[in-house]
Design an enzyme around this catalytic site. Structure first.
Site, mmCIF file in Angstrom:
data_model
loop_
_atom_site.group_PDB
_atom_site.id
_atom_site.type_symbol
_atom_site.label_atom_id
_atom_site.label_comp_id
_atom_site.label_asym_id
_atom_site.label_seq_id
_atom_site.Cartn_x
_atom_site.Cartn_y
_atom_site.Cartn_z
ATOM 1 C CB VAL A 184 -9.823 1.360 -11.695
ATOM 2 C CG1 VAL A 184 -9.058 0.084 -11.961
ATOM 3 C CG2 VAL A 184 -8.893 2.579 -11.619
ATOM 4 C CE1 TYR A 216 0.498 8.001 -5.649
ATOM 5 C CE2 TYR A 216 1.972 8.490 -3.828
ATOM 6 C CZ TYR A 216 1.486 7.599 -4.766
ATOM 7 O OH TYR A 216 1.978 6.315 -4.820
HETATM 8 P P1 NAP Z 1 2.981 2.245 -13.119
HETATM 9 O O1 NAP Z 1 4.228 1.536 -13.509
HETATM 10 O O2 NAP Z 1 2.734 3.614 -13.648
HETATM 11 O O3 NAP Z 1 1.740 1.285 -13.460
HETATM 12 C C1 NAP Z 1 0.430 1.684 -13.188
HETATM 13 C C2 NAP Z 1 -0.497 1.127 -14.239
HETATM 14 O O4 NAP Z 1 -1.833 1.583 -13.949
HETATM 15 C C3 NAP Z 1 -0.164 1.623 -15.649
HETATM 16 O O5 NAP Z 1 -0.233 0.562 -16.576
HETATM 17 C C4 NAP Z 1 -1.245 2.661 -15.888
HETATM 18 O O6 NAP Z 1 -1.538 2.879 -17.266
HETATM 19 C C5 NAP Z 1 -2.410 2.018 -15.160
HETATM 20 N N1 NAP Z 1 -3.533 2.933 -14.968
HETATM 21 C C6 NAP Z 1 -3.504 4.287 -14.859
HETATM 22 N N2 NAP Z 1 -4.756 4.772 -14.775
HETATM 23 C C7 NAP Z 1 -5.595 3.707 -14.838
HETATM 24 C C8 NAP Z 1 -6.993 3.557 -14.799
HETATM 25 N N3 NAP Z 1 -7.814 4.619 -14.719
HETATM 26 N N4 NAP Z 1 -7.523 2.316 -14.857
HETATM 27 C C9 NAP Z 1 -6.716 1.228 -14.964
HETATM 28 N N5 NAP Z 1 -5.379 1.310 -15.030
HETATM 29 C C10 NAP Z 1 -4.821 2.532 -14.964
HETATM 30 O O7 NAP Z 1 2.876 2.384 -11.514
HETATM 31 P P2 NAP Z 1 3.491 1.494 -10.337
HETATM 32 O O8 NAP Z 1 4.694 2.176 -9.829
HETATM 33 O O9 NAP Z 1 3.538 0.074 -10.763
HETATM 34 O O10 NAP Z 1 2.364 1.724 -9.234
HETATM 35 C C11 NAP Z 1 1.385 0.741 -8.893
HETATM 36 C C12 NAP Z 1 0.728 1.177 -7.582
HETATM 37 O O11 NAP Z 1 1.736 1.244 -6.551
HETATM 38 C C13 NAP Z 1 0.099 2.563 -7.645
HETATM 39 O O12 NAP Z 1 -1.107 2.573 -6.895
HETATM 40 C C14 NAP Z 1 1.128 3.454 -6.972
HETATM 41 O O13 NAP Z 1 0.581 4.619 -6.407
HETATM 42 C C15 NAP Z 1 1.696 2.510 -5.917
HETATM 43 N N6 NAP Z 1 3.039 2.884 -5.468
HETATM 44 C C16 NAP Z 1 4.113 2.869 -6.290
HETATM 45 C C17 NAP Z 1 5.369 3.241 -5.812
HETATM 46 C C18 NAP Z 1 6.605 3.243 -6.654
HETATM 47 O O14 NAP Z 1 7.667 3.702 -6.188
HETATM 48 N N7 NAP Z 1 6.567 2.758 -7.875
HETATM 49 C C19 NAP Z 1 5.513 3.637 -4.462
HETATM 50 C C20 NAP Z 1 4.386 3.645 -3.648
HETATM 51 C C21 NAP Z 1 3.153 3.258 -4.140
HETATM 52 P P3 NAP Z 1 -0.929 4.192 -18.001
HETATM 53 O O15 NAP Z 1 0.562 4.019 -18.042
HETATM 54 O O16 NAP Z 1 -1.562 4.153 -19.347
HETATM 55 O O17 NAP Z 1 -1.325 5.376 -17.171
#
Ligand code: NAP
Length: 260
Positions: free
Chosen positions: A64, A156
Site C-alpha cells: 500500500v 502509531y
Molecule cells: P495483522 O493481523 O497484522 O494484519 C495486517 C496485514 O497487513 C498483514 O497481512 C500484513 O502483512 C499486512 N501489511 C503490512 N504492511 C503492508 C503493506 N505495506 N501493504 C499491504 N499490506 C501490508 O493486523 P490486524 O490486527 O488485522 O490490523 C488491521 C488494521 O486494524 C490495522 O490498520 C491496525 O492498525 C488496526 N487495528 C488493529 C487492532 C487490533 O487489536 N488487532 C486494534 C486497533 C486497530 P505482514 O504480516 O507481512 O506484515
C-alpha cells in the site's frame, strides 16, 4: 439477499486478521472481493477459503505504500469490474518504542508510510473510480489509539489520529462535491490478531510476544473481554451497506468500552 449484494470490494492487508475477516463477511453478504496484501501465501489461502465457501474472491499482491501499485490496481479493477463500490483501507503495522526519544527516524517513517501514506493513496486513487461508477463507501481502519493517548505507541497513535481526521476531511470534500462517496473510520479496541505478536511485547526475541493478547485485554478492557476480527468486520459490513447511507465522516468505535 445480502447486505452488499453485487458490490465490488477492495480490502488491503487482507491476508489475515481484521482484513481477512472483512473479506469473509463482505463476501458472505454478497460482494465480490479483491483482497490485497504483501503476504502472498496467506492472501491466496484467504481467497481460496472464501471461494470454497461459495463466495467470490481473488487475491492480488499490493504494497500500500507504493503509488504505482495503487494506480495499476485501480486501472485493473476499473477495466475488469467496471468500477469500485467498497474500499477498506485496513493494512497497518504498529511499531512499539518505549520512548519517543529512542525512536529512529527510519521506524517513524516506516510507521507513517504504511498507516498514513497507504490510506492517503487509497483515497486519492479510489475516489475517482468510485465516483465514476455512482459512488461508494470507504472505511478506514483507525484505532482507539486514534482517540486517546497510547504511550510506547506514540507514532502509531499519531497515524491513527491522522486516519480519523483524514477520513472526516475527505468525507466532507466528497459530500460537498456530491460524488456519492462516503468515508468513515473504524476504531477497534483490543482484537485478537497477529499484530500483537509482531509488536514483540515483553519479548527478548523480536516477533515472539511474551505477553498474551488476552492478558492485555484482561488489564485494559472493561470486563476483560478480548475482541475477535469478526467483531470489527461486522461494523465494516454495516458501513459498507445501504443501512449506513446517511453516515459519512463518522467514527465507529468497537472496543467494549475501552475508550469510554
Ligand atoms: P495483522 O493481523 O497484522 O494484519 C495486517 C496485514 O497487513 C498483514 O497481512 C500484513 O502483512 C499486512 N501489511 C503490512 N504492511 C503492508 C503493506 N505495506 N501493504 C499491504 N499490506 C501490508 O493486523 P490486524 O490486527 O488485522 O490490523 C488491521 C488494521 O486494524 C490495522 O490498520 C491496525 O492498525 C488496526 N487495528 C488493529 C487492532 C487490533 O487489536 N488487532 C486494534 C486497533 C486497530 P505482514 O504480516 O507481512 O506484515
Amino acid at each position: 439477499m445480502g447486505q452488499v449484494d453485487g458490490k465490488i470490494a477492495l480490502i488491503t492487508g487482507a491476508a489475515m486478521g481484521i482484513g481477512a475477516a472483512c473479506a469473509v463477511r463482505l463476501a458472505e453478504e454478497g460482494a465480490t472481493i479483491i483482497l490485497t496484501d504483501i503476504d502472498d501465501k496467506k492472501g491466496e489461502s484467504t481467497a481460496a477459503l472464501i471461494n470454497s465457501n461459495g463466495g467470490r474472491a481473488e487475491y492480488l499482491h499490493q504494497d500500500v505504500t507504493q503509488e504505482d501499485q495503487w494506480i495499476a490496481l485501480v486501472n485493473d479493477i476499473g477495466a475488469r469490474h467496471g468500477g469500485l463500490d467498497i474500499l477498506v483501507n485496513n493494512a497497518g503495522i504498529a511499531v512499539v518504542c518505549e520512548s519517543i526519544t529512542e525512536m529512529s527516524l527510519e521506524d517513524f517513517h516506516l510507521q507513517n508510510s504504511i498507516n498514513l501514506d497507504g490510506v492517503f493513496l487509497g483515497l486519492k486513487h479510489c475516489i475517482p473510480v468510485m465516483s465514476g461508477s455512482g459512488g461508494g463507501s470507504i472505511i478506514n481502519l483507525s484505532s482507539v489509539a486514534g482517540l486517546k493517548a497510547a504511550p510506547s505507541l506514540a507514532a502509531y497513535a499519531m497515524t491513527k489520529g491522522g486516519v480519523k481526521l483524514l477520513s472526516k476531511s475527505v468525507a466532507k470534500e466528497c459530500a460537498v462535491a456530491g460524488n456519492g462517496v462516503r468515508v468513515n473510520s473504524v476504531h477497534p479496541g483490543i482484537i485478537d490478531t497477529a499484530i500483537w505478536n509482531k509488536m514483540g511485547l515483553g519479548a527478548d526475541v523480536p516477533g515472539e510476544n511474551r505477553t498474551e493478547t488476552s492478558e492485555i485485554a484482561q488489564q485494559a478492557v472493561p470486563g476483560g473481554k478480548l475482541g475477535v476480527p469478526t467483531d470489527i468486520a461486522n461494523g465494516v459490513v454495516f458501513l459498507a451497506s445501504e443501512s449506513s447511507s446517511y453516515m459519512t465522516g463518522s467514527e465507529l468505535v468497537i472496543d467494549h468500552g475501552l475508550s469510554c
